[in-house]
Write a protein that holds these residues in place. Sequence first.
Motif, PDB file in Angstrom:
ATOM      1  N   THR A   1     -12.943   3.149   2.925  1.00 57.81           N
ATOM      2  CA  THR A   1     -11.967   3.173   1.841  1.00 57.81           C
ATOM      3  C   THR A   1     -12.561   3.800   0.584  1.00 57.81           C
ATOM      4  OG1 THR A   1     -12.598   0.930   1.239  1.00 57.81           O
ATOM      5  CG2 THR A   1     -10.706   1.171   2.689  1.00 57.81           C
ATOM      6  N   PRO A   2     -11.718   4.392  -0.294  1.00 54.44           N
ATOM      7  CA  PRO A   2     -10.264   4.450  -0.145  1.00 54.44           C
ATOM      8  C   PRO A   2      -9.852   5.461   0.927  1.00 54.44           C
ATOM      9  CG  PRO A   2     -10.924   5.691  -2.063  1.00 54.44           C
ATOM     10  CD  PRO A   2     -12.166   5.013  -1.559  1.00 54.44           C
ATOM     11  N   CYS A   3      -8.717   5.192   1.556  1.00 51.96           N
ATOM     12  CA  CYS A   3      -8.209   6.101   2.574  1.00 51.96           C
ATOM     13  C   CYS A   3      -6.685   6.029   2.580  1.00 51.96           C
ATOM     14  CB  CYS A   3      -8.774   5.765   3.951  1.00 51.96           C
ATOM     15  SG  CYS A   3      -8.212   4.188   4.641  1.00 51.96           S
ATOM     16  N   LYS A   4      -6.060   6.968   3.304  1.00 52.56           N
ATOM     17  CA  LYS A   4      -4.607   7.009   3.361  1.00 52.56           C
ATOM     18  C   LYS A   4      -4.150   7.180   4.798  1.00 52.56           C
ATOM     19  CE  LYS A   4      -4.530  11.962   2.252  1.00 52.56           C
ATOM     20  NZ  LYS A   4      -4.018  12.991   1.305  1.00 52.56           N
ATOM     21  N   THR A   5      -2.965   6.651   5.082  1.00 54.97           N
ATOM     22  CA  THR A   5      -2.363   6.789   6.396  1.00 54.97           C
ATOM     23  C   THR A   5      -1.665   8.146   6.484  1.00 54.97           C
ATOM     24  OG1 THR A   5      -0.185   5.893   5.821  1.00 54.97           O
ATOM     25  CG2 THR A   5      -1.936   4.303   6.337  1.00 54.97           C
ATOM     26  N   LEU A   6      -1.079   8.429   7.634  1.00 58.23           N
ATOM     27  CA  LEU A   6      -0.451   9.731   7.829  1.00 58.23           C
ATOM     28  C   LEU A   6       0.797   9.930   6.984  1.00 58.23           C
ATOM     29  CD1 LEU A   6      -0.917  10.224  11.685  1.00 58.23           C
ATOM     30  CD2 LEU A   6      -2.233  11.251   9.811  1.00 58.23           C
ATOM     31  N   ASN A   7       1.400   8.835   6.460  1.00 60.05           N
ATOM     32  CA  ASN A   7       2.540   9.028   5.543  1.00 60.05           C
ATOM     33  C   ASN A   7       2.124   8.774   4.098  1.00 60.05           C
ATOM     34  OD1 ASN A   7       2.606   6.182   5.187  1.00 60.05           O
ATOM     35  ND2 ASN A   7       4.847   6.200   5.081  1.00 60.05           N
ATOM     36  N   ASN A   8       0.810   8.725   3.856  1.00 58.32           N
ATOM     37  CA  ASN A   8       0.231   8.611   2.509  1.00 58.32           C
ATOM     38  C   ASN A   8       0.303   7.212   1.909  1.00 58.32           C
ATOM     39  OD1 ASN A   8      -0.720  11.314   2.175  1.00 58.32           O
ATOM     40  ND2 ASN A   8       1.402  11.958   1.856  1.00 58.32           N
ATOM     41  N   SER A   9       0.516   6.180   2.724  1.00 59.28           N
ATOM     42  CA  SER A   9       0.210   4.834   2.252  1.00 59.28           C
ATOM     43  C   SER A   9      -1.299   4.753   2.064  1.00 59.28           C
ATOM     44  CB  SER A   9       0.677   3.795   3.273  1.00 59.28           C
ATOM     45  OG  SER A   9       2.076   3.843   3.461  1.00 59.28           O
ATOM     46  N   LYS A  10      -1.758   3.885   1.165  1.00 59.99           N
ATOM     47  CA  LYS A  10      -3.165   3.901   0.772  1.00 59.99           C
ATOM     48  C   LYS A  10      -3.810   2.527   0.922  1.00 59.99           C
ATOM     49  CE  LYS A  10      -2.057   7.297  -2.833  1.00 59.99           C
ATOM     50  NZ  LYS A  10      -2.015   7.515  -4.314  1.00 59.99           N
ATOM     51  N   ILE A  11      -5.119   2.547   1.171  1.00 61.14           N
ATOM     52  CA  ILE A  11      -5.945   1.348   1.153  1.00 61.14           C
ATOM     53  C   ILE A  11      -7.125   1.620   0.236  1.00 61.14           C
ATOM     54  CG2 ILE A  11      -7.320  -0.277   2.508  1.00 61.14           C
ATOM     55  CD1 ILE A  11      -5.721   0.628   4.975  1.00 61.14           C
ATOM     56  N   GLY A  12      -7.391   0.706  -0.687  1.00 59.97           N
ATOM     57  CA  GLY A  12      -8.504   0.885  -1.614  1.00 59.97           C
ATOM     58  C   GLY A  12      -8.507  -0.207  -2.652  1.00 59.97           C
TER      59      GLY A  12
END
Length: 387
Positions: free
Chosen positions: A172-183
């Motif tokens: 992290t931080p990272c994003k899913t394929l639809n640009n939801s984010k984790i961080g």
Amino acid sequence: MKLKTTLLMLMFSVAALAQFTTEAIPTGYYNSATGTGYTLKNQLRTIITNGHNPQSYTTGLWNLYSTSLRDNFYENDGSLLDIYSENPTGIDPYNYTSTSQQCGNYTTEGQCYNKEHLIPQAYFGNGAMPMYSDAHHVVPSDGKVNGWRDNLPFGVVSGTVTNGCNAGATNTPCKTLNNSKIGNNLNSGYSSGFSGKVFEPIDEFKGDIARTFFYFATRYQDDMDDFYSAAANTLEVKAMFDGSTNKVFSTTFLNIMLTWHANDPVSPKEVAFNNAIYNFQGNRNPFIDHPEYVQSIWGTPAGTDTFDISTKVAVYPNPATSNTVNISSEVEITSLRLININGQIVSSIQNPVPDSGSVTLSNLPQGFYILTINTAEGSAVKKVLVN
């Protein structure tokens, strides 16, 4: 300085209203919701608890997802509508169309879907009913993204995110394929007060999630203190709550939810899904039917003095008796959207052109509508009834 907005007269086609119905919100459903503040919250709890007929977590929810929670709003292709994979402005990274795609094992996004508890079940006890199978907060989700979100609170991720989560959500931080984010939470502005790891959905669904949390805080308010104290100290999502049965939320996350609710008004998807879930389990999310209840109970986001523009926008006559409704505004309107009770967008207008200080919506059949009005200073949601 506030601008006096004027709009051209708009004529709406009625062709899209062939399936119009006024039966979605039962007559008198909210008649006892007469209070304000936590009194109103108690009244709503009674309303949405009475008639709630919990359904099966296995067969029941799968059937609901297969028949009703479908994409008739973006690509309009009838695929499963997953808020963690939907791309509202382009091609979805993947789609789920068949019950055979239920999880299952998964190693990356797009392999299978399962059920996501937006309020993680570890918070209230695995398998605890009726919240375990409550379709208002148990939604279809890509299995991998569901696993990444896990027990994280929702929040606002700090900084620019470039890494894809398929390399591992621990990176992290990272994003899913639809640009939801984790961080880590931004911890400034409207999200200050918490710096831990959070999950941030795309803007299109932030209001949806906020109204889900307000529903849960109301439907299960009598248990919220027990949920909180029973949660393990290591359970991240508990940071969203304060252990009370009235306010329910910690100050930081209440402000986030209020801001998301304000910035992302009720959508056609929410209206349609609320109707489908009512038919499925017998109760409704009142904060979709009456978005103004949120402010009446919890107030406005901290640090905002222009959040409530409802007093600056007039819709008249309402109820209308001549198939015509007028709108006037003291603040600059950036867009209008009229939604019928089936969740269909009747009309969506961007950047209306100034003219005479008002807009007239004509040729409206009898029935109930939701009118969302977005301005540079905030959003307003108005209920419109045409007799």
